[in-house]
Scaffold this motif. Structure first.
Motif, mmCIF file in Angstrom:
data_model
loop_
_atom_site.group_PDB
_atom_site.id
_atom_site.type_symbol
_atom_site.label_atom_id
_atom_site.label_comp_id
_atom_site.label_asym_id
_atom_site.label_seq_id
_atom_site.Cartn_x
_atom_site.Cartn_y
_atom_site.Cartn_z
ATOM 1 N N ARG A 586 0.835 -1.196 0.000
ATOM 2 C CA ARG A 586 0.000 0.000 0.000
ATOM 3 C C ARG A 586 0.873 1.250 0.000
ATOM 4 N N VAL A 587 0.622 2.162 -0.929
ATOM 5 C CA VAL A 587 1.349 3.428 -1.019
ATOM 6 C C VAL A 587 0.422 4.525 -0.526
ATOM 7 N N THR A 588 0.881 5.287 0.452
ATOM 8 C CA THR A 588 0.024 6.265 1.114
ATOM 9 C C THR A 588 0.496 7.688 0.874
ATOM 10 N N ALA A 589 -0.391 8.636 1.139
ATOM 11 C CA ALA A 589 -0.050 10.054 1.016
ATOM 12 C C ALA A 589 0.967 10.425 2.086
ATOM 13 N N PRO A 590 2.054 11.098 1.710
ATOM 14 C CA PRO A 590 3.088 11.436 2.699
ATOM 15 C C PRO A 590 2.631 12.529 3.659
ATOM 16 N N VAL A 591 1.746 13.408 3.182
ATOM 17 C CA VAL A 591 1.245 14.521 3.986
ATOM 18 C C VAL A 591 -0.167 14.831 3.522
ATOM 19 N N SER A 592 -0.832 15.694 4.244
ATOM 20 C CA SER A 592 -2.136 16.176 3.787
ATOM 21 C C SER A 592 -1.928 17.253 2.735
ATOM 22 N N GLY A 593 -2.775 17.267 1.736
ATOM 23 C CA GLY A 593 -2.634 18.255 0.674
ATOM 24 C C GLY A 593 -3.520 17.932 -0.508
ATOM 25 N N THR A 594 -3.075 18.377 -1.683
ATOM 26 C CA THR A 594 -3.835 18.190 -2.917
ATOM 27 C C THR A 594 -3.032 17.343 -3.888
ATOM 28 N N LEU A 595 -3.686 16.370 -4.496
ATOM 29 C CA LEU A 595 -3.021 15.542 -5.497
ATOM 30 C C LEU A 595 -2.879 16.357 -6.778
ATOM 31 N N THR A 596 -1.643 16.649 -7.158
ATOM 32 C CA THR A 596 -1.398 17.469 -8.343
ATOM 33 C C THR A 596 -0.970 16.650 -9.558
ATOM 34 N N ALA A 597 -0.618 15.389 -9.351
ATOM 35 C CA ALA A 597 -0.248 14.518 -10.478
ATOM 36 C C ALA A 597 -0.505 13.078 -10.096
ATOM 37 N N LEU A 598 -0.973 12.287 -11.047
ATOM 38 C CA LEU A 598 -1.220 10.867 -10.833
ATOM 39 C C LEU A 598 -0.764 10.112 -12.076
ATOM 40 N N HIS A 599 0.357 9.412 -11.945
ATOM 41 C CA HIS A 599 0.940 8.694 -13.086
ATOM 42 C C HIS A 599 0.669 7.201 -13.025
ATOM 43 N N ALA A 600 0.023 6.751 -11.952
ATOM 44 C CA ALA A 600 -0.249 5.325 -11.792
ATOM 45 C C ALA A 600 -1.618 4.973 -12.346
ATOM 46 N N ALA A 601 -1.690 3.828 -12.987
ATOM 47 C CA ALA A 601 -2.960 3.309 -13.498
ATOM 48 C C ALA A 601 -2.929 1.802 -13.363
ATOM 49 N N PRO A 602 -4.060 1.166 -13.071
ATOM 50 C CA PRO A 602 -4.087 -0.282 -12.924
ATOM 51 C C PRO A 602 -3.491 -0.993 -14.131
ATOM 52 N N GLY A 603 -2.616 -1.958 -13.843
ATOM 53 C CA GLY A 603 -1.963 -2.718 -14.897
ATOM 54 C C GLY A 603 -0.619 -2.174 -15.309
ATOM 55 N N ARG A 604 -0.293 -0.948 -14.875
ATOM 56 C CA ARG A 604 0.982 -0.360 -15.281
ATOM 57 C C ARG A 604 2.118 -0.983 -14.485
ATOM 58 N N GLN A 605 3.172 -1.434 -15.175
ATOM 59 C CA GLN A 605 4.360 -1.949 -14.507
ATOM 60 C C GLN A 605 5.330 -0.809 -14.276
ATOM 61 N N VAL A 606 5.897 -0.754 -13.079
ATOM 62 C CA VAL A 606 6.799 0.337 -12.718
ATOM 63 C C VAL A 606 8.098 -0.230 -12.174
ATOM 64 N N GLU A 607 9.169 0.516 -12.365
ATOM 65 C CA GLU A 607 10.457 0.163 -11.789
ATOM 66 C C GLU A 607 10.626 0.905 -10.474
ATOM 67 N N VAL A 608 11.573 0.460 -9.654
ATOM 68 C CA VAL A 608 11.823 1.138 -8.396
ATOM 69 C C VAL A 608 12.215 2.587 -8.671
ATOM 70 N N GLY A 609 11.648 3.513 -7.912
ATOM 71 C CA GLY A 609 11.941 4.932 -8.084
ATOM 72 C C GLY A 609 11.060 5.630 -9.092
ATOM 73 N N ALA A 610 10.160 4.892 -9.766
ATOM 74 C CA ALA A 610 9.273 5.529 -10.744
ATOM 75 C C ALA A 610 8.318 6.485 -10.027
ATOM 76 N N LEU A 611 8.040 7.608 -10.652
ATOM 77 C CA LEU A 611 7.135 8.599 -10.066
ATOM 78 C C LEU A 611 5.700 8.112 -10.212
ATOM 79 N N LEU A 612 5.019 7.948 -9.073
ATOM 80 C CA LEU A 612 3.651 7.451 -9.069
ATOM 81 C C LEU A 612 2.631 8.572 -8.958
ATOM 82 N N ALA A 613 2.908 9.539 -8.107
ATOM 83 C CA ALA A 613 1.967 10.636 -7.870
ATOM 84 C C ALA A 613 2.701 11.763 -7.171
#
Length: 632
Positions: A586-613
Motif C-alpha cells: 500500500r502506497v500512502t499520502a506522505p502529507v495532507s494536501g492536494t493531489l497534483t499529479a497521478l501517473h499510476a494506473a491499474p496494470g501499469r508496470q513500474v520500476e523502483v523509483g518511478a514517479l507514481l503521484a
C-alpha cells in the motif's frame, strides 16, 4: 511404482523434490512460466515444459495446463509442492481423473481442511460472523491459502472494509480464491505446529513439534524443531489434537496442524494439507526424508507402526531478497553469487544459483539454511555462523537480520513470540557496518587497478588518493597512498592488499577482508554490501516536493476509488496498491494536501523509483513515503 514425477511448482521446493527423486531413481519433469524459462528448477529437472499464461503470476495456477504437461512428458505422478495449487481439491481431482498419481492427500481431505472456515467448524470452532468494536483486534485471513498471503490485522473498525478488500485481492492473486474470514487476533502468542504423516492403512505418525514464532508480515522467518519449553501436558494436547484432525478427514500423506499457544493454551489455527516450507527441521531431527515417504505412501506403501525416535535439535532460517529496514520491501536484480560454507550438520535448500536473476513475480525466498546439532544452543550457534560466513552477492537480503535474530538474548532463551520483530526490528537492523570495510574495498580496487595500469608510486610524495562508498544510507570517504612498499593508509596498517583479499592491522590485531567487485560499482566486503560512488557525480534530478516514488518494481493493481488530480488527501491515506512477488504493497499520502499529479494506473508496470503521484503540501520539504503492508 512411480517412474516419473512432474512437480507442479517452481523454485526451491521443486528443486528439493527433484533431489529426492534423483536419489530414488525417479525421473523428473518441471513446468515453468516465461519468466522462469532459465530458472534453476527448469535446469535441474530431466525435462521442462513451458506453461502459457496471461501473466507469470497466474501461470502456476493453471491446473489444466499442468495436467496436460504431465501427460505430454509421460509422467505418471504429480507432486504439488507448496503454495499455488497444492491445497486445491479440484486440481487433485484433475490429476487423478487424468490417470496420474496424486502425491498428496485425498481431494476430500483437502476440501475439508483447505478452507480454514470449514476446518475450524470441523474442530468445533466458529469464525466471527459479525465484527464489533468489542472483538478488536481481529485477523482477516484467506480461507484457501497460507503463508500469510491475504492476511491483515485490524485494530480499528473503520479499517475493516478496506482490509477485507485488500485481503480478497491478494488471496485471489495467490490462490485463485478470494474467500476470506475474520477471527480474533491473539497477541503475544507462539506459533507452534505439529507434523503428521499418514498412510492409507490407518497409521498416523506424529513427528513432533515446530516453533515458527519469528515472523514478519505473518510469514515465518526462523523455525525450529522441537518447539522449546512446552510443558508435557500441553505437548500431549497438541499431539492428540493433530491426530484428531488427521483422522477426522481420513488423511493420507504429509500434513501440518498449526496452533497459536498463549497462556498455556493451544488455539487451533488450521491444517495445511501439504508439505510445509519448514519441513527440513523435522527431517533433520527424525532422520527421515518426507518427500521420499510421500512417494512411498502415494504408491500404496505402509508406514512402520511407530516413527523413528527424534534426536537433537534443528533450526531453519529463510534467506529472503528483501530489505527489513525498509518495511521488508522485496528486492530484485542479478544474484552474482550465492554460496554457503560446507559444514557438518548444515543443509541448504535453494532455487537459485550464481548468475540467476531475482524477478518481481514470485516470493523472494532465496534459500533455506538449516543447522542440526545435539542441543538447541549448538544448532543456533552453528546456523548463525553459517549465515555470517555465507557469500550472498546481489540485491539486499535479510541475512544480517537473521544472524542478529539468532544471537538475540530473547531468542537464545526461547522466549520469542509472534511479536518479536514488532519489538526488536529497529535494534536488529540498526547495527553500524564494519568501519574498515570501505577502506578494504578501496585498497582492493587500487590493487586491481595497479595490475591493469601499472604502479601508482611516485618518487615525490603526493596527496592521498580517495574513494567514496555508500553503505546503507551512509557515505564514507577513505584515503590511501602508494609507497615504495606498496599501499598504505592512516586508518589501519596494510599487511596485504590484493584484488580479492585485504589484510589490515589495528591495535595489534590482524583482520582478513574478502572482497568481491562487480560491474556498476557494487562491492561486497566480508558480506557487507557497498556501492562505489563516482568521483564526479552527475547532478541529481530534482523531484518535486511531495513526490511518491515506487519503493520497488511491481505492477499497479488498483488506485483508490475516486482519486484524481485535484483530490484532497490526508496524511497516511491509501492512494494506490502495488503488487510485487504476489504481495500487495500500500502506497500512502506522505502529507495532507492536494493531489497534483497521478501517473499510476491499474496494470501499469513500474520500476523502483518511478514517479507514481505528487501531493502538493503546505510544507514542501516532505518527500514521498510508502507504507508497506504485505503478507506471504
Amino acid at each position: 511404482m512411480i517412474s516419473k514425477v512432474l512437480v507442479a511448482n517452481r523454485g526451491e521446493i521443486a528443486c528439493r523434490v527433484f533431489r529426492t527423486c534423483a536419489e530414488l531413481g525417479v525421473r523428473t519433469a518441471a513446468v515453468h512460466s516465461d519468466a522462469d524459462a532459465g530458472a534453476l528448477h527448469t535446469r535441474t529437472a530431466d525435462e521442462a515444459v513451458r506453461l502459457p499464461g496471461a501473466s507469470p503470476a497466474d501461470t502456476y495456477l493453471r491446473g489444466d495446463l499442468i495436467v496436460k504437461a504431465a501427460l505430454a512428458v509421460g509422467a505418471d505422478a504429480v507432486h504439488p509442492g507448496y503454495g499455488f495449487l497444492s491445497e486445491n481439491p479440484d486440481f487433485a481431482r484433475q490429476v487423478s481423473d487424468a490417470g496420474l498419481v496424486w502425491i498428496g492427500p485425498p481431494p476430500e481431505a483437502i476440501e475439508a481442511m483447505a478452507s480454514k472456515t470449514r476446518a475450524k467448524e470441523l474442530m468445533g470452532l466458529e469464525p466471527l460472523r459479525e465484527v464489533t468494536a468489542a472483538d478488536l483486534p481481529v485477523l482477516v485471513k484467506a480461507a484457501a491459502g497460507g503463508g500469510g498471503r491475504g492476511m491483515r490485522i485490524v485494530r480499528r473498525l473503520a479499517d475493516l472494509e478496506a482490509e477485507l478488500t485488500a485481503a480478497r485481492a491478494e488471496a485471489l492473486s495467490a490462490f485463485g480464491d478470494d474467500e476470506v474470514f475474520v477471527e480474533p487476533y491473539v497477541e503475544g502468542g507462539r506459533h507452534v505446529e505439529v507434523q503428521v504423516l499418514a498412510d492409507a492403512h490407518g497409521t498416523v505418525w506424529v513427528l513432533g513439534t515446530r516453533d515458527c514464532s519469528l515472523q514478519r508480515r505473518h510469514q515465518k522467518v526462523i523455525e525450529e524443531a522441537p518447539a522449546p519449553g512446552l510443558p508435557p501436558a500441553l505437548l500431549d494436547e497438541l499431539h492428540r489434537s493433530a491426530v484428531r484432525a488427521a483422522r477426522a478427514v481420513e488423511y493420507v500423506g504429509a500434513g501440518t496442524v498449526e496452533f497459536l499457544v498463549s497462556g498455556g493454551r493451544a488455539h487451533f489455527l488450521e491444517m495445511n494439507t501439504r508439505l510445509q516450507v519448514e519441513h527440513p527441521v523435522t527431517e533433520e531431527v527424525f532422520g527421515i526424508d518426507l518427500v521420499a515417504l510421500q512417494l512411498r505412501i502415494a504408491e500404496g506403501g505402509a508406514l512402520e507402526p511407530e516413527p523413528p525416535a527424534p534426536r537433537g535439535h534443528a533450526v531453519e532460517a529463510r534467506l529472503y531478497a528483501e530489505d527489513p529496514a525498509r518495511g521488508w520491501a522485496p528486492q530484485t536484480g542479478l544474484l552474482h553469487r550465492i554460496a554457503f560454507p560446507g559444514a557438518a550438520g548444515v543443509r541448504v535448500d535453494t532455487g537459485f544459483a550464481d548468475g540467476d536473476r531475482i524477478g518481481v513475480h514470485y516470493d523472494p525466498l532465496l534459500a533455506k539454511v538449516v543447522a542440526h546439532a545435539p542441543t538447541r544452543a549448538e544448532a543456533v550457534r552453528k546456523l548463525a555462523g553459517a549465515l555470517e560466513r555465507a557469500a550472498v552477492h546481489g540485491p539486499v537480503t535479510n541475512r544480517d537480520l537473521l544472524v542478529a535474530s539468532l544471537r538475540h538474548e530473547e531468542f537464545a532463551a526461547g522466549r520469542m513470540d509472534t511479536g518479536f520483530y514488532d519489538r526488536h526490528l529497529a535494534e536488529l537492523t540498526g547495527a553500524a557496518a564494519d568501519p574498515l570495510a570501505p577502506l578494504a574495498a578501496a585498497l582492493a580496487a587500487a590493487a586491481a587497478g595497479r595490475g591493469r595500469f601499472g604502479g601508482g608510486w611516485r618518487n615525490v610524495p603526493s596527496q592521498p588518493q580517495t574513494r567514496r562508498y555508500r553503505v546503507g544510507e551512509a557515505e564514507h570517504e577513505v584515503s590511501y597512498r602508494w609507497t615504495r612498499r606498496g599501499l598504505a593508509a592512516d586508518a589501519a596498517g596494510v599487511v596485504h592488499a590484493g584484488p580479492e583479499l585485504v589484510v589490515l592491522e589495528t591495535g595489534g590485531v590482524r583482520r582478513r577482508f574478502e572482497v568481491a567487485r562487480y560491474d556498476g560499482g557494487q562491492v561486497f566486503v566480508n558480506g557487507v554490501a557497498l556501492t562505489e560512488l563516482p568521483r564526479f557525480p552527475e547532478p541529481e534530478t530534482r523531484r518535486e516536493p511531495g513526490s511518491l516514488l515506487a519503493p520497488m518494481p511491481g505492477t499497479v493493481v488498483r488506485v483508490a476509488d475516486g482519486l484524481a488530480v485535484g483530490s484532497a488527501v490526508t496524511e497516511g491515506q491509501p492512494l494506490l496498491w502495488l503488487e510485487a512477488m504476489k504481495m500487495e504493497h500500500r502506497v500512502t499520502a506522505p502529507v495532507s494536501g492536494t493531489l497534483t499529479a497521478l501517473h499510476a494506473a491499474p496494470g501499469r508496470q513500474v520500476e523502483v523509483g518511478a514517479l507514481l503521484a505528487v501531493v502538493q503540501q503546505a510544507s514542501p520539504e516532505a518527500e514521498g513515503s510508502a507504507d508497506h503492508e504485505e503478507s506471504q
